[in-house]
Structure formats: structure tokens, C-alpha cells
Scaffold this motif. Structure first.
Motif, short mmCIF file in Angstrom:
data_model
loop_
_atom_site.label_atom_id
_atom_site.label_comp_id
_atom_site.label_asym_id
_atom_site.label_seq_id
_atom_site.Cartn_x
_atom_site.Cartn_y
_atom_site.Cartn_z
N SER A 1 -44.36 35.59 21.43
CA SER A 1 -43.39 34.51 21.51
C SER A 1 -41.95 34.95 21.28
O SER A 1 -41.66 36.05 20.81
N LEU A 2 -41.06 34.03 21.58
CA LEU A 2 -39.63 34.24 21.42
C LEU A 2 -39.23 34.18 19.96
O LEU A 2 -38.52 35.06 19.45
N SER B 1 -44.31 25.74 25.17
CA SER B 1 -43.08 25.54 24.41
C SER B 1 -42.14 26.73 24.48
O SER B 1 -42.54 27.86 24.77
N LEU B 2 -40.87 26.47 24.16
CA LEU B 2 -39.84 27.51 24.20
C LEU B 2 -40.00 28.51 23.07
O LEU B 2 -39.92 29.72 23.29
N TYR B 3 -40.20 28.05 21.86
CA TYR B 3 -40.16 28.96 20.72
C TYR B 3 -41.49 29.65 20.46
O TYR B 3 -41.51 30.78 19.97
N THR C 1 -43.07 29.81 27.92
CA THR C 1 -41.73 29.56 28.43
C THR C 1 -40.69 30.37 27.65
O THR C 1 -39.69 30.83 28.21
N GLY C 2 -40.92 30.54 26.36
CA GLY C 2 -39.99 31.33 25.55
C GLY C 2 -39.99 32.79 25.93
O GLY C 2 -38.93 33.44 25.95
N THR C 3 -41.17 33.34 26.24
CA THR C 3 -41.21 34.73 26.71
C THR C 3 -40.43 34.87 28.00
O THR C 3 -39.68 35.84 28.20
N MET D 1 -37.95 32.98 28.88
CA MET D 1 -36.54 32.83 28.50
C MET D 1 -35.97 34.17 28.06
O MET D 1 -34.84 34.54 28.42
N GLY E 1 -36.45 22.17 24.61
CA GLY E 1 -36.65 23.60 24.77
C GLY E 1 -36.96 23.99 26.20
O GLY E 1 -36.47 25.00 26.72
N TYR F 1 -34.74 26.53 28.93
CA TYR F 1 -35.22 27.55 29.87
C TYR F 1 -34.81 27.22 31.30
O TYR F 1 -34.28 28.08 32.02
N LEU G 1 -30.34 30.21 23.34
CA LEU G 1 -31.66 29.72 22.94
C LEU G 1 -31.56 28.89 21.67
O LEU G 1 -32.45 28.11 21.36
#
Length: 410
Positions: free
Chosen positions: A39-40, A86-88, A92-94, A96, A137, A141, A404
């Protein structure tokens, strides 16, 4: 965007460089394990960002290969493990992180399609509008993917969901967090849910992405109406001048002044108002954001609630945000405050701590409800994020990765 301006000078800058190098060396071969390893916020993708920005600051020093190695590990985990959207914490965070690393070829088309499929659901994670896990989030992205038609479609779909989920009143427009999406401790205090005022988990995150959409020309009048209504509602929640902080953790709860941080508190909301004012051409809103930043800068350290050095809620995050606001405003008081918080970040470094000398105060893995000092290599709450923030303090390379955090507009 004004040119980025480093704020640390000579001796402090040298100490910052030493800490950055120690963290980079400690994380060079480190692979995160367990849930969220790709993850991000808490995994390999966030660490990859550190090496990407070190490479921009020091080309040909070997950091590019490290960045590729870490993002490669993250991509392997995404390909083989189940992750949410999810973004975090999700895939999707990866994606981003990959986008912020500016790859020479586009590898995120599959993510775009998966995001579009998710948003095509009639009620995707209904009510989960926040930055860390929800629609805000996903919007962050998609904003990075503009002007691709797929990004425009995703953003327009997010606006539809936000419009459907909004609550309107004389105060403006807001979004409600239902009880089933709260931690058990929060649910006990808010059995009917809450109106969250944190940038990471609440209404301010929605306002920030609506500001970015409006500035990008996506969403038309509906985005502008949601933005204006959201800002009016947020400003109506400001606490009286006698309070320690300008905003609380939640709306309508007396005696709940918040700590000073990015995730919750006045510094995060300052970023929101600065972005909203810029997007809408409202100088009064940007000035309000500047005043919040100055108020946070003047707050005595013991009253901020800062314990560790994390960018989420710690000293490095304070330094980064205050520096960002200094660059935007040219206010020397904010510059001095950024220098002071970076210096405090360096004093929190210990010789016996792992990952370059830093420990985080946070949840103990595997022990529900227990907080303690732990080793944390990651971006949001650990050493990788601390190094990225310190790098912003000494480098002429703009920390565009702070998008981010919704700390700046693209």
C-alpha cells in the motif's frame, strides 16, 4: 504554483541530510510484510516514493534503481493478493504512487478500469466519502490521471455519488459518517454517526477534491455548488476564539478542541481553504486558510498534541505543511515555524531506534486498542514519510507527492 523554496539552513540542513541518508540506508532492502504490504500509506509503494524523490534531488546516486525495486515489490503484491480499492490501503494507492513517480509508460490502465467498475455500482461503499478509504481518495487518484477520458468519467461518477449522499441545510452542504463505519470507541460516543472534521477521514477531504475538480474544469456547475456549500458548512463549524484550536474533531461536540496536525486539526483545514479559495477565485477563503496556518504556527508545542515525528500527526508533518503555506504566501512567520518543527523532528531522532532513528507512537500490531512506541518504516506514520518531509525542507525539488495529502493542487 510558486517555485519551491527550501527552508533549512546550514547546520540544521546537514542534520536533516544525515537523518534522510540513515533512513534511506535502513529501508534500502526492507520489504513490508502482512496486510497492506503493497500500500501507499503503510507499505512498499510509499517507500518507493521516497527513493523517487531522492533520485530527483540527487540524480545518478543510485536511488532510481531503489525506487524501481520497491515499486516492483509493491506491484508483485498487487498482482497476487486481494486488495480493496482505497487510496491509502488499496490498489488505487499503489497506482497513485506509480503515477507520482512519472513512469515512462502507462501501466495504470487496468487500475482505471477497476476503478470505473467500482464506481459504476449504484451504491459503492455508501457513505464512505473520506480520503483514506473512500470516494475522496479515489478522486485524488483520478485527478492524477487527467486529462484521460477514463479519469474524467470516474470523477464525474464520484460527483454523482457525493451529490446523492450530501445533506443540505441552512448552514450549507455536508456528508455524514454512519455508525457502522466508525471504530468501536467512536461508535460508543456517536451512536448515530458523526460529521467528521478531519482532512483524512471527514468533510474537509471532500472539499479539497471538489476544489481540485473545479479548478480542472471537471463536474461543471454541480461540482461548484457542492464546493461552495461544503465550504460554507465547514466555516460554520469554527470554534469560538477562546478555544485552543479553531476547529474540533467533530461537528457539534463541545469541548473537543483538536490537536494540530494534518489528519485532524487546523493545519489540514488550512490546506482545504487555500485550495477552495484558489479554485473559486475567492481571496477571502485563501486568506482564511492563511490565518488558520498562522494560528497553528503560533500555537505552543505542548498545546499541539504532537508526540512523534510522523507526517500524519507529528512534527515532520507540521514542518511540511507550514513550509507549503510559506511557499504559497511568502509569510516569514510560517517559514520560521516550519524551521522550528523540522528542528523538533530532528530532536525526536534516537540512536537506538530502527529505520534511521525513529519510532512511531501508534497501535501495536495484533493487540487491539493498545498504543505504544513501535518500529514503523512506512510513509504516513513512519520513517519513509519523515525522510520525505525532511527532504522537502532541504531540497529545491517540489514535494509534489503531497498531493496524496491534498496539501497542494495539481
Amino acid at each position: 504554483m510558486r517555485p519551491w523554496r527550501p527552508v533549512l539552513e546550514e547546520a540544521t540542513a546537514a542534520r536533516a541530510r544525515e537523518a534522510i541518508t540513515a533512513i534511506a540506508d535502513a529501508l534500502a532492502e526492507h520489504q513490508v510484510s502482512g496486510p497492506g504490504a503493497a500500500s501507499l500509506a503503510g507499505g512498499q509503494a510509499g517507500i518507493a516514493l521516497l527513493y523517487r524523490f531522492l533520485d530527483l534531488d540527487q540524480p545518478n546516486a543510485g536511488f532510481a534503481a531503489r525506487a524501481e525495486q520497491h515499486i516492483g515489490w509493491a506491484m508483485e503484491r498487487v498482482a497476487t493478493e486481494e486488495m480493496d480499492v482505497s487510496l491509502y490501503g488499496g490498489f488505487t494507492g499503489t497506482a497513485m504512487a506509480i503515477e507520482l513517480m512519472a513512469p515512462s509508460e502507462d501501466v495504470n490502465e487496468d487500475t482505471d478500469q477497476a476503478l470505473a467498475d467500482h464506481l459504476a455500482l449504484e451504491h459503492p461503499a455508501d457513505g464512505l466519502y473520506e480520503l483514506v478509504s473512500g470516494w475522496s481518495g479515489l478522486a485524488a487518484y483520478a485527478l492524477e490521471r487527467l486529462p484521460r477520458p477514463s479519469a474524467v468519467r470516474s470523477l464525474e461518477r464520484i460527483i454523482e455519488h457525493l451529490d446523492r449522499a450530501k445533506e443540505s441545510s441552512a448552514a450549507g452542504i455536508t456528508w455524514h459518517t454512519p455508525p457502522e463505519q466508525l471504530l468501536a470507541s467512536q461508535r460508543a460516543e456517536h451512536p448515530s454517526g458523526m460529521y467528521n472534521l478531519g482532512l483524512a477521514h471527514g468533510v474537509p477531504g471532500v472539499i479539497a477534491v471538489l476544489a481540485a475538480m473545479t479548478k480542472a474544469g471537471v463536474g461543471g456547475e454541480r461540482a461548484s455548488v457542492l464546493l461552495e456549500g461544503g465550504v460554507r458548512w465547514l466555516l460554520a463549524q469554527e470554534l469560538p476564539p477562546s478555544a485552543t484550536s479553531c476547529f474540533g474533531y467533530y461537528a457539534g461536540v463541545e469541548g473537543k478542541e483538536t490537536r494540530t496536525a494534518w489528519c485532524y486539526g487546523d493545519l489540514g483545514i488550512a490546506a482545504v481553504l487555500l485550495s477552495a479559495g484558489e479554485a473559486a477565485g475567492r481571496a477571502d477563503r485563501t486568506e482564511h486558510g492563511r490565518r488558520l496556518a498562522v494560528a497553528a504556527a503560533r500555537r505552543e508545542a505542548p498545546k499541539t498534541g504532537v508526540i512523534d515525528a510522523a507526517i500524519c500527526h507529528g512534527a515532520a508533518g507540521m514542518g511540511l505543511l507550514l513550509q507549503r503555506y510559506f511557499v504559497l504566501s511568502g509569510d516569514d512567520e510560517l517559514r520560521a515555524a516550519a524551521q522550528a518543527w523540522y528542528a523538533r523532528t530532528l530532536t525526536l531522532r534516537g540512536a537506538d531506534a530502527p529505520f534511521g532513528g525513529y519510532r512511531a507512537f501508534g497501535p501495536v500490531p495484533g493487540v487491539i486498542g493498545k498504543l505504544d512506541w513501535i518500529a514503523d518504516p512506512c510513509l504516513l506514520t513512519g520513517s519513509a514519510g519523515i525522510a520525505l518531509a525532511l527532504l522537502a525542507g532541504v531540497s529545491e525539488v517540489a514535494p509534489s507527492w503531497d498531493r496524496l495529502l491534498l496539501a497542494s493542487l495539481r
